[in-house]
Design a protein around this motif. Structure first.
Motif, PDB file in Angstrom:
ATOM      1  N   HIS A  19       0.837  -1.205   0.000  1.00 23.85           N
ATOM      2  CA  HIS A  19       0.000   0.000   0.000  1.00 23.85           C
ATOM      3  C   HIS A  19       0.870   1.253   0.000  1.00 23.85           C
ATOM      4  O   HIS A  19       0.577   2.237  -0.701  1.00 23.85           O
ATOM      5  CB  HIS A  19      -0.916  -0.001   1.227  1.00 23.85           C
ATOM      6  CG  HIS A  19      -1.776  -1.222   1.331  1.00 23.85           C
ATOM      7  ND1 HIS A  19      -2.837  -1.457   0.478  1.00 23.85           N
ATOM      8  CD2 HIS A  19      -1.728  -2.284   2.178  1.00 23.85           C
ATOM      9  CE1 HIS A  19      -3.411  -2.608   0.793  1.00 23.85           C
ATOM     10  NE2 HIS A  19      -2.756  -3.139   1.820  1.00 23.85           N
ATOM     11  N   LEU A  20       1.962   1.221   0.777  1.00 16.48           N
ATOM     12  CA  LEU A  20       2.878   2.358   0.810  1.00 16.48           C
ATOM     13  C   LEU A  20       3.580   2.505  -0.536  1.00 16.48           C
ATOM     14  O   LEU A  20       3.777   3.626  -1.029  1.00 16.48           O
ATOM     15  CB  LEU A  20       3.897   2.168   1.933  1.00 16.48           C
ATOM     16  CG  LEU A  20       4.959   3.263   2.102  1.00 16.48           C
ATOM     17  CD1 LEU A  20       4.310   4.624   2.279  1.00 16.48           C
ATOM     18  CD2 LEU A  20       5.861   2.937   3.290  1.00 16.48           C
ATOM     19  N   LEU A  21       3.946   1.397  -1.143  1.00 16.24           N
ATOM     20  CA  LEU A  21       4.597   1.455  -2.450  1.00 16.24           C
ATOM     21  C   LEU A  21       3.680   2.072  -3.499  1.00 16.24           C
ATOM     22  O   LEU A  21       4.114   2.882  -4.327  1.00 16.24           O
ATOM     23  CB  LEU A  21       5.019   0.046  -2.887  1.00 16.24           C
ATOM     24  CG  LEU A  21       6.120  -0.618  -2.052  1.00 16.24           C
ATOM     25  CD1 LEU A  21       6.343  -2.051  -2.534  1.00 16.24           C
ATOM     26  CD2 LEU A  21       7.412   0.172  -2.122  1.00 16.24           C
ATOM     27  N   ARG A  22       2.397   1.703  -3.473  1.00 16.56           N
ATOM     28  CA  ARG A  22       1.443   2.272  -4.433  1.00 16.56           C
ATOM     29  C   ARG A  22       1.265   3.764  -4.197  1.00 16.56           C
ATOM     30  O   ARG A  22       1.153   4.549  -5.142  1.00 16.56           O
ATOM     31  CB  ARG A  22       0.097   1.549  -4.335  1.00 16.56           C
ATOM     32  CG  ARG A  22       0.084   0.177  -5.001  1.00 16.56           C
ATOM     33  CD  ARG A  22      -1.334  -0.313  -5.234  1.00 16.56           C
ATOM     34  NE  ARG A  22      -2.048  -0.511  -3.984  1.00 16.56           N
ATOM     35  CZ  ARG A  22      -2.058  -1.652  -3.306  1.00 16.56           C
ATOM     36  NH1 ARG A  22      -1.358  -2.688  -3.761  1.00 16.56           N
ATOM     37  NH2 ARG A  22      -2.725  -1.769  -2.182  1.00 16.56           N
ATOM     38  N   MET A  23       1.238   4.169  -2.931  1.00 19.20           N
ATOM     39  CA  MET A  23       1.090   5.583  -2.618  1.00 19.20           C
ATOM     40  C   MET A  23       2.287   6.379  -3.135  1.00 19.20           C
ATOM     41  O   MET A  23       2.135   7.443  -3.734  1.00 19.20           O
ATOM     42  CB  MET A  23       0.937   5.777  -1.108  1.00 19.20           C
ATOM     43  CG  MET A  23       0.715   7.224  -0.694  1.00 19.20           C
ATOM     44  SD  MET A  23       0.351   7.388   1.075  1.00 19.20           S
ATOM     45  CE  MET A  23       1.954   6.923   1.772  1.00 19.20           C
ATOM     46  N   MET A  24       3.492   5.852  -2.939  1.00 22.43           N
ATOM     47  CA  MET A  24       4.691   6.539  -3.415  1.00 22.43           C
ATOM     48  C   MET A  24       4.712   6.624  -4.943  1.00 22.43           C
ATOM     49  O   MET A  24       5.140   7.635  -5.518  1.00 22.43           O
ATOM     50  CB  MET A  24       5.934   5.806  -2.911  1.00 22.43           C
ATOM     51  CG  MET A  24       6.137   5.891  -1.410  1.00 22.43           C
ATOM     52  SD  MET A  24       7.350   4.678  -0.820  1.00 22.43           S
ATOM     53  CE  MET A  24       8.802   5.146  -1.739  1.00 22.43           C
ATOM     54  N   ALA A  25       4.256   5.562  -5.599  1.00 25.27           N
ATOM     55  CA  ALA A  25       4.244   5.548  -7.060  1.00 25.27           C
ATOM     56  C   ALA A  25       3.291   6.592  -7.630  1.00 25.27           C
ATOM     57  O   ALA A  25       3.453   7.034  -8.777  1.00 25.27           O
ATOM     58  CB  ALA A  25       3.871   4.156  -7.565  1.00 25.27           C
ATOM     59  N   ALA A  26       2.320   7.005  -6.837  1.00 29.82           N
ATOM     60  CA  ALA A  26       1.344   8.005  -7.288  1.00 29.82           C
ATOM     61  C   ALA A  26       1.872   9.432  -7.158  1.00 29.82           C
ATOM     62  O   ALA A  26       1.133  10.375  -7.426  1.00 29.82           O
ATOM     63  CB  ALA A  26       0.040   7.858  -6.499  1.00 29.82           C
ATOM     64  N   TRP A  27       3.129   9.581  -6.747  1.00 27.75           N
ATOM     65  CA  TRP A  27       3.742  10.914  -6.613  1.00 27.75           C
ATOM     66  C   TRP A  27       4.829  11.074  -7.674  1.00 27.75           C
ATOM     67  O   TRP A  27       6.022  11.034  -7.370  1.00 27.75           O
ATOM     68  CB  TRP A  27       4.365  11.087  -5.229  1.00 27.75           C
ATOM     69  CG  TRP A  27       3.428  10.947  -4.076  1.00 27.75           C
ATOM     70  CD1 TRP A  27       2.078  11.132  -4.082  1.00 27.75           C
ATOM     71  CD2 TRP A  27       3.773  10.581  -2.730  1.00 27.75           C
ATOM     72  NE1 TRP A  27       1.554  10.910  -2.840  1.00 27.75           N
ATOM     73  CE2 TRP A  27       2.576  10.578  -1.980  1.00 27.75           C
ATOM     74  CE3 TRP A  27       4.965  10.267  -2.088  1.00 27.75           C
ATOM     75  CZ2 TRP A  27       2.540  10.262  -0.630  1.00 27.75           C
ATOM     76  CZ3 TRP A  27       4.942   9.958  -0.745  1.00 27.75           C
ATOM     77  CH2 TRP A  27       3.748   9.960  -0.022  1.00 27.75           C
ATOM     78  N   PRO A  28       4.464  11.285  -8.941  1.00 20.75           N
ATOM     79  CA  PRO A  28       5.478  11.344 -10.001  1.00 20.75           C
ATOM     80  C   PRO A  28       6.394  12.560  -9.917  1.00 20.75           C
ATOM     81  O   PRO A  28       7.479  12.563 -10.498  1.00 20.75           O
ATOM     82  CB  PRO A  28       4.637  11.374 -11.283  1.00 20.75           C
ATOM     83  CG  PRO A  28       3.327  11.964 -10.853  1.00 20.75           C
ATOM     84  CD  PRO A  28       3.094  11.470  -9.461  1.00 20.75           C
TER      85      PRO A  28
END
Length: 310
Positions: free
Chosen positions: A110-119
């Motif tokens: 979940h944290l990885l997906r959140m970080m990926a959403a910050w281009p």
């Protein structure tokens, strides 16, 4: 180098005492002063305890001072908040629930997906030894291209490019060691910490000197300057956030000031990162096999059909 875990309280008190200069506290220097920093009796007097009691604390013969005594010692030694909390934990470790460090490499999806959403925002997840466990593409690009890109402590002290990457290297080095001590808390018997401290103490004299100071300062927020090999100077403000679901992990998020030169450079780095990722994706054999039919349909010559045969 082996980290000595016995009498941690006494070692901490002595290290902090030796950093203070008597003249800064209004104490007479004296021509016969033979010790670095304050004498034991001077600390005792400033803290309002007997010299004998303080000597027993440093020697490890008294291990359970009261909270009031610890507060008085923190004031006498001019400890900052993080160091004062650390002093209490050294004296009363059983009163603080010992949390083992998170398993290396285990970052929540979940944290990885959140970080990926910050281009447009560099973000990294660090463990208790400041090793990079995960990063979004821009976070990876921020530290990419160095020998120790995935290990922020070794990057500072062992990487040949460290002083080029960090224009304020001296400040970064001091903060890194203080942050490492704060991140491991009182778990000086941790095997990973012993490995890191042992290696760097042998290979880098500055690390060895800074580690001996016993500075304690959590990685919270700061503006840090970088000289990136691709986009040049960057001044980025970071916030370090505790990952409550994974004790020992920190999420560090970087941001440039709006409409600044650093924001332009960070945007350029993002564009270069995206372009590089697209090139790598096209070069991937699996992607090439998917693109091949479409490419063939575009590149194959058209068949000239006689209208009389229609």
């Amino acid at each position: 180098m082996e980290i000595k875990t016995e009498n941690l309280l006494g070692r901490f008190l002595r290290a902090r005492r030796e950093l203070l200069r008597p003249e800064d506290l209004g104490l007479p220097v004296g021509a016969r002063r033979r010790v670095a920093g304050l004498r034991r009796e001077e600390v005792a007097r400033l803290a309002g305890v007997s010299t004998d009691y303080y000597v027993r604390l440093e020697q490890g013969r008294e291990c359970r001072p009261s909270a009031q005594v610890l507060d008085a010692l923190a004031r006498a030694l001019e400890l900052e908040d993080d160091a004062a909390v650390h002093l209490h934990r050294l004296a009363h470790p059983s009163s603080v629930r010992r949390r083992g460090p998170a398993r290396r490499g285990q970052v929540s999806p979940h944290l990885l997906r959140m970080m990926a959403a910050w281009p447009h925002t560099p973000a990294v997840v660090l463990d208790h030894c400041l090793t990079v466990l995960a990063a979004n593409p821009l976070g990876e690009a921020l530290f990419d291209g160095h020998t120790y890109s995935g290990d922020l402590v070794r990057l500072v002290f062992l990487d040949p490019d460290a002083r080029d990457l960090y224009p304020d290297w001296d400040q970064v080095a001091a903060n890194t060691v203080a942050g490492l001590r704060a991140a491991v808390d009182t778990a000086y018997d941790d095997p990973r910490l012993i490995e890191v401290v042992g290696e760097l103490s042998v290979k880098n004299e500055t690390f060895r000197r800074l580690w001996a100071r016993h500075d304690i300062r959590r990685k919270t927020h700061e503006t840090k300057r970088f000289h990136h090999p691709l986009v040049g100077e960057l001044a980025l403000h970071y916030e370090s956030l505790t990952v409550n679901s994974a004790p020992g992990q920190q999420l560090v998020v970087y941001q440039a000031a709006p409409a600044s030169r650093s924001e332009e450079a960070l945007s350029l780095l993002g564009s270069l990162t995206a372009a590089s990722a697209a090139t790598e994706a096209v070069a991937d054999p699996a992607v090439e096999s998917l693109l091949e039919p479409a490419v063939q349909s575009v590149t194959e010559p058209a068949v000239d059909v006689d209208p009389r045969t229609r």
